[in-house]
Design a protein around this motif. Sequence first.
Motif, PDB file in Angstrom:
ATOM      1  N   PHE A 191     -40.220 -33.385  15.091  1.00 13.44           N
ATOM      2  CA  PHE A 191     -38.981 -32.687  15.442  1.00 13.44           C
ATOM      3  C   PHE A 191     -39.251 -31.560  16.438  1.00 13.44           C
ATOM      4  CE2 PHE A 191     -36.330 -28.934  14.512  1.00 13.44           C
ATOM      5  CZ  PHE A 191     -35.082 -29.426  14.910  1.00 13.44           C
ATOM      6  N   LEU A 192     -40.297 -30.766  16.173  1.00  9.36           N
ATOM      7  CA  LEU A 192     -40.608 -29.642  17.050  1.00  9.36           C
ATOM      8  C   LEU A 192     -41.010 -30.099  18.449  1.00  9.36           C
ATOM      9  CD1 LEU A 192     -42.562 -27.192  14.703  1.00  9.36           C
ATOM     10  CD2 LEU A 192     -40.249 -26.939  15.619  1.00  9.36           C
ATOM     11  N   ALA A 193     -41.695 -31.236  18.529  1.00 10.19           N
ATOM     12  CA  ALA A 193     -42.093 -31.746  19.849  1.00 10.19           C
ATOM     13  C   ALA A 193     -40.872 -31.979  20.727  1.00 10.19           C
ATOM     14  CB  ALA A 193     -42.900 -33.031  19.693  1.00 10.19           C
ATOM     15  N   GLY A 194     -39.837 -32.589  20.149  1.00  6.28           N
ATOM     16  CA  GLY A 194     -38.605 -32.799  20.898  1.00  6.28           C
ATOM     17  C   GLY A 194     -37.875 -31.503  21.181  1.00  6.28           C
ATOM     18  N   ALA A 198     -36.581 -29.656  24.656  1.00  4.69           N
ATOM     19  CA  ALA A 198     -35.185 -29.256  24.833  1.00  4.69           C
ATOM     20  C   ALA A 198     -35.080 -27.770  25.174  1.00  4.69           C
ATOM     21  CB  ALA A 198     -34.393 -29.564  23.565  1.00  4.69           C
ATOM     22  N   TRP A 199     -35.841 -26.943  24.472  1.00  3.29           N
ATOM     23  CA  TRP A 199     -35.827 -25.508  24.749  1.00  3.29           C
ATOM     24  C   TRP A 199     -36.348 -25.212  26.160  1.00  3.29           C
ATOM     25  CZ3 TRP A 199     -38.544 -24.658  19.437  1.00  3.29           C
ATOM     26  CH2 TRP A 199     -37.589 -24.717  18.425  1.00  3.29           C
ATOM     27  N   GLY A 200     -37.273 -26.045  26.615  1.00  4.17           N
ATOM     28  CA  GLY A 200     -37.816 -25.857  27.961  1.00  4.17           C
ATOM     29  C   GLY A 200     -36.972 -26.501  29.042  1.00  4.17           C
ATOM     30  N   GLN A 201     -35.836 -27.112  28.644  1.00  4.83           N
ATOM     31  CA  GLN A 201     -34.914 -27.764  29.598  1.00  4.83           C
ATOM     32  C   GLN A 201     -35.627 -28.836  30.415  1.00  4.83           C
ATOM     33  OE1 GLN A 201     -33.199 -24.501  31.821  1.00  4.83           O
ATOM     34  NE2 GLN A 201     -32.105 -23.684  30.045  1.00  4.83           N
ATOM     35  N   PHE A 202     -36.365 -29.675  29.693  1.00  8.81           N
ATOM     36  CA  PHE A 202     -37.093 -30.771  30.344  1.00  8.81           C
ATOM     37  C   PHE A 202     -36.123 -31.754  30.988  1.00  8.81           C
ATOM     38  CE2 PHE A 202     -38.728 -35.145  29.911  1.00  8.81           C
ATOM     39  CZ  PHE A 202     -39.826 -35.053  30.750  1.00  8.81           C
ATOM     40  N   GLY A 211     -40.806 -23.935  35.861  1.00  8.74           N
ATOM     41  CA  GLY A 211     -41.784 -23.080  35.195  1.00  8.74           C
ATOM     42  C   GLY A 211     -41.482 -22.921  33.720  1.00  8.74           C
ATOM     43  N   ARG A 212     -40.205 -22.880  33.365  1.00  6.48           N
ATOM     44  CA  ARG A 212     -39.801 -22.774  31.964  1.00  6.48           C
ATOM     45  C   ARG A 212     -40.269 -23.993  31.182  1.00  6.48           C
ATOM     46  NH1 ARG A 212     -35.557 -20.388  28.842  1.00  6.48           N
ATOM     47  NH2 ARG A 212     -34.919 -21.761  27.120  1.00  6.48           N
ATOM     48  N   THR A 213     -40.085 -25.174  31.758  1.00  7.56           N
ATOM     49  CA  THR A 213     -40.501 -26.408  31.092  1.00  7.56           C
ATOM     50  C   THR A 213     -42.010 -26.445  30.899  1.00  7.56           C
ATOM     51  OG1 THR A 213     -38.643 -27.578  32.108  1.00  7.56           O
ATOM     52  CG2 THR A 213     -40.409 -28.917  31.188  1.00  7.56           C
ATOM     53  N   ILE A 214     -42.753 -26.053  31.935  1.00 10.53           N
ATOM     54  CA  ILE A 214     -44.215 -26.030  31.858  1.00 10.53           C
ATOM     55  C   ILE A 214     -44.664 -25.093  30.742  1.00 10.53           C
ATOM     56  CG2 ILE A 214     -46.331 -25.412  33.081  1.00 10.53           C
ATOM     57  CD1 ILE A 214     -45.017 -28.000  34.044  1.00 10.53           C
ATOM     58  N   THR A 215     -43.999 -23.940  30.645  1.00  4.43           N
ATOM     59  CA  THR A 215     -44.348 -22.972  29.599  1.00  4.43           C
ATOM     60  C   THR A 215     -44.170 -23.568  28.210  1.00  4.43           C
ATOM     61  OG1 THR A 215     -43.754 -21.080  30.989  1.00  4.43           O
ATOM     62  CG2 THR A 215     -43.777 -20.721  28.603  1.00  4.43           C
ATOM     63  N   LEU A 219     -46.799 -24.429  25.250  1.00  3.89           N
ATOM     64  CA  LEU A 219     -46.617 -23.921  23.891  1.00  3.89           C
ATOM     65  C   LEU A 219     -46.769 -25.035  22.867  1.00  3.89           C
ATOM     66  CD1 LEU A 219     -43.596 -21.460  24.270  1.00  3.89           C
ATOM     67  CD2 LEU A 219     -45.914 -20.871  23.522  1.00  3.89           C
ATOM     68  N   ALA A 220     -46.169 -26.177  23.150  1.00  3.67           N
ATOM     69  CA  ALA A 220     -46.203 -27.296  22.206  1.00  3.67           C
ATOM     70  C   ALA A 220     -47.586 -27.917  22.101  1.00  3.67           C
ATOM     71  CB  ALA A 220     -45.184 -28.362  22.619  1.00  3.67           C
ATOM     72  N   PHE A 221     -48.271 -28.053  23.220  1.00  8.91           N
ATOM     73  CA  PHE A 221     -49.537 -28.776  23.229  1.00  8.91           C
ATOM     74  C   PHE A 221     -50.751 -27.879  22.974  1.00  8.91           C
ATOM     75  CE2 PHE A 221     -53.229 -30.683  25.412  1.00  8.91           C
ATOM     76  CZ  PHE A 221     -53.313 -31.862  24.696  1.00  8.91           C
ATOM     77  N   ILE A 222     -50.718 -26.643  23.475  1.00  9.81           N
ATOM     78  CA  ILE A 222     -51.881 -25.772  23.376  1.00  9.81           C
ATOM     79  C   ILE A 222     -51.719 -24.697  22.306  1.00  9.81           C
ATOM     80  CG2 ILE A 222     -53.379 -24.144  24.584  1.00  9.81           C
ATOM     81  CD1 ILE A 222     -53.698 -26.883  25.694  1.00  9.81           C
ATOM     82  N   TRP A 223     -50.689 -23.877  22.466  1.00  9.82           N
ATOM     83  CA  TRP A 223     -50.642 -22.617  21.722  1.00  9.82           C
ATOM     84  C   TRP A 223     -50.105 -22.748  20.302  1.00  9.82           C
ATOM     85  CZ3 TRP A 223     -53.972 -19.914  23.995  1.00  9.82           C
ATOM     86  CH2 TRP A 223     -54.100 -19.962  25.375  1.00  9.82           C
ATOM     87  N   MET A 224     -49.100 -23.558  20.069  1.00 12.19           N
ATOM     88  CA  MET A 224     -48.625 -23.732  18.697  1.00 12.19           C
ATOM     89  C   MET A 224     -49.690 -24.378  17.811  1.00 12.19           C
ATOM     90  SD  MET A 224     -45.866 -22.317  17.839  1.00 12.19           S
ATOM     91  CE  MET A 224     -45.688 -23.160  16.264  1.00 12.19           C
ATOM     92  N   PRO A 225     -50.408 -25.413  18.274  1.00 13.89           N
ATOM     93  CA  PRO A 225     -51.515 -25.930  17.465  1.00 13.89           C
ATOM     94  C   PRO A 225     -52.562 -24.871  17.160  1.00 13.89           C
ATOM     95  CG  PRO A 225     -50.914 -27.538  19.113  1.00 13.89           C
ATOM     96  CD  PRO A 225     -50.128 -26.298  19.426  1.00 13.89           C
ATOM     97  N   ILE A 226     -52.870 -24.009  18.129  1.00 18.80           N
ATOM     98  CA  ILE A 226     -53.846 -22.941  17.890  1.00 18.80           C
ATOM     99  C   ILE A 226     -53.327 -21.977  16.822  1.00 18.80           C
ATOM    100  CG2 ILE A 226     -54.885 -20.875  18.911  1.00 18.80           C
ATOM    101  CD1 ILE A 226     -55.320 -22.446  21.455  1.00 18.80           C
TER     102      ILE A 226
END
Length: 269
Positions: A191-194, A198-202, A211-215, A219-226
């Motif tokens: 759910f969070l991946a999607g 959506a929050w990043g306006q992909f 830049g918002r989408t990249i951020t 967050l989803a791939f690098i920083w939230m897992p950390i």
Amino acid sequence: MQSAFLNLKETNGAQNPDGTTESAESLSIWQSLKGAASNKPWLLLACSFILLQTFWMLRGNSAIFFIKYVYGRPELAPIFLGIGFVSVIGNLSVPFLSQRFKNRNVLQFSLVLGVIGQLLLPIAEKMRSVSLLIAGSVIFLIAMGITFTIVFAMLSDTVDYSTKVLGLNETGFLSAVPMIGAKLGMGIGGFLAGQFLAWGQFNAKAAVQSGRTITFINLAFIWMPIILLAAMIFMMQFYRLDEKELQANKADAAAKVEPKEDVEYDANN
């Protein structure tokens, strides 16, 4: 096959060191819940299962977006996504590590190693280094191979703790509930991946994302897992179960049971 099931009978009891079977009453759901609530190592591990599956699903579902839009090398996707087999190295190392260290320490080591692997990925993206990207992924995957193996050994430890220390025979309940938590974590992670997209306006039609989408992909791939890995590391500081001490106490109890003396039959009497 049918006769095997028809003739199958459950023995509800624990085996004593002398080989005898001690019967035990079946626990109600409420009694099982109360017993589980008093099993602190199990509670910590059950929560860890949720966090573990949450970040795993979140990271896995975000990987293709990271390699395509953040790293900008979609042709590397087959390699980047296909090196998951290296996690077997971590799986195979667990018996050797658990013999030398406490299971909790092995888990914490693997989580720290996973964080290190994750941190190498944004560095690789900034340096445009494919070798560092692969190295970071390999380190992370080996670490997760250790993690996903050792948590099941630790789950068995908490069941032994419940039986030997708390005096509660609820093996099925304690083994099943963390698996439900793992399924819950998988659902949350998916759910969070999607939601992060959506929050990043992909925009799926855009070749280059904002830049918002990249951020939010980062967050989803690098920083939230950390963050979730760090939360598990912190939680394990409160995990006090020493499985080696538990096994030693079990062995001592077995050694104290004196074997029955054999009585010789005298044919003349």
